[in-house]
Scaffold this motif. Sequence first.
Motif, PDB file in Angstrom:
ATOM      1  N   ARG A 134     -15.836 -28.873   1.036  1.00  0.00           N
ATOM      2  CA  ARG A 134     -16.177 -29.974   0.119  1.00  0.00           C
ATOM      3  C   ARG A 134     -15.109 -30.224  -0.933  1.00  0.00           C
ATOM      4  O   ARG A 134     -15.335 -30.977  -1.876  1.00  0.00           O
ATOM      5  CB  ARG A 134     -17.518 -29.703  -0.549  1.00  0.00           C
TER       6      ARG A 134
ATOM      7  N   SER B 206     -25.615 -21.813  -3.332  1.00  0.00           N
ATOM      8  CA  SER B 206     -25.322 -22.844  -2.335  1.00  0.00           C
ATOM      9  C   SER B 206     -24.343 -22.310  -1.295  1.00  0.00           C
ATOM     10  O   SER B 206     -23.615 -21.343  -1.529  1.00  0.00           O
ATOM     11  CB  SER B 206     -24.739 -24.086  -3.004  1.00  0.00           C
ATOM     12  N   ALA B 207     -24.321 -22.974  -0.154  1.00  0.00           N
ATOM     13  CA  ALA B 207     -23.397 -22.584   0.915  1.00  0.00           C
ATOM     14  C   ALA B 207     -21.953 -22.680   0.434  1.00  0.00           C
ATOM     15  O   ALA B 207     -21.120 -21.825   0.754  1.00  0.00           O
ATOM     16  CB  ALA B 207     -23.623 -23.453   2.144  1.00  0.00           C
ATOM     17  N   GLN B 208     -21.643 -23.712  -0.349  1.00  0.00           N
ATOM     18  CA  GLN B 208     -20.285 -23.873  -0.867  1.00  0.00           C
ATOM     19  C   GLN B 208     -19.921 -22.707  -1.781  1.00  0.00           C
ATOM     20  O   GLN B 208     -18.826 -22.157  -1.692  1.00  0.00           O
ATOM     21  CB  GLN B 208     -20.143 -25.203  -1.616  1.00  0.00           C
ATOM     22  N   ASN B 209     -20.832 -22.330  -2.652  1.00  0.00           N
ATOM     23  CA  ASN B 209     -20.572 -21.199  -3.540  1.00  0.00           C
ATOM     24  C   ASN B 209     -20.398 -19.903  -2.754  1.00  0.00           C
ATOM     25  O   ASN B 209     -19.575 -19.070  -3.109  1.00  0.00           O
ATOM     26  CB  ASN B 209     -21.686 -21.044  -4.566  1.00  0.00           C
ATOM     27  N   GLN B 210     -21.167 -19.740  -1.673  1.00  0.00           N
ATOM     28  CA  GLN B 210     -21.049 -18.543  -0.853  1.00  0.00           C
ATOM     29  C   GLN B 210     -19.679 -18.461  -0.191  1.00  0.00           C
ATOM     30  O   GLN B 210     -19.074 -17.389  -0.136  1.00  0.00           O
ATOM     31  CB  GLN B 210     -22.148 -18.507   0.204  1.00  0.00           C
TER      32      GLN B 210
END
Length: 94
Positions: free
Chosen positions: A64, A2-6
Amino acid sequence: MSAQNQTLEALTLELTHRAERGEPEPPCAGDDRFTSESADERREVVELCSPCAIRTACASASRRMTWGVWAGVDKSTPSVTKGVTARRTGGEAA
């Protein structure tokens, strides 16, 4: 991924590379006030983020997040803070 994980991974890599180069840790490293349950303590540290070299990466990684001070912004939401207060006091938060 996910973008957040990236963005969190990018922040972690930046911190790792800075440590490998012997660069100083960011002001939040080891300072529990950045994630304190006390709004007063979190307010105390907001200014410490201003000169931080990884502030941009931190801001991206925190999009987030709902708790703690990230890139000079207290992300602690009222609903989360209210729940923490209720758990701490053993009852309903005001």
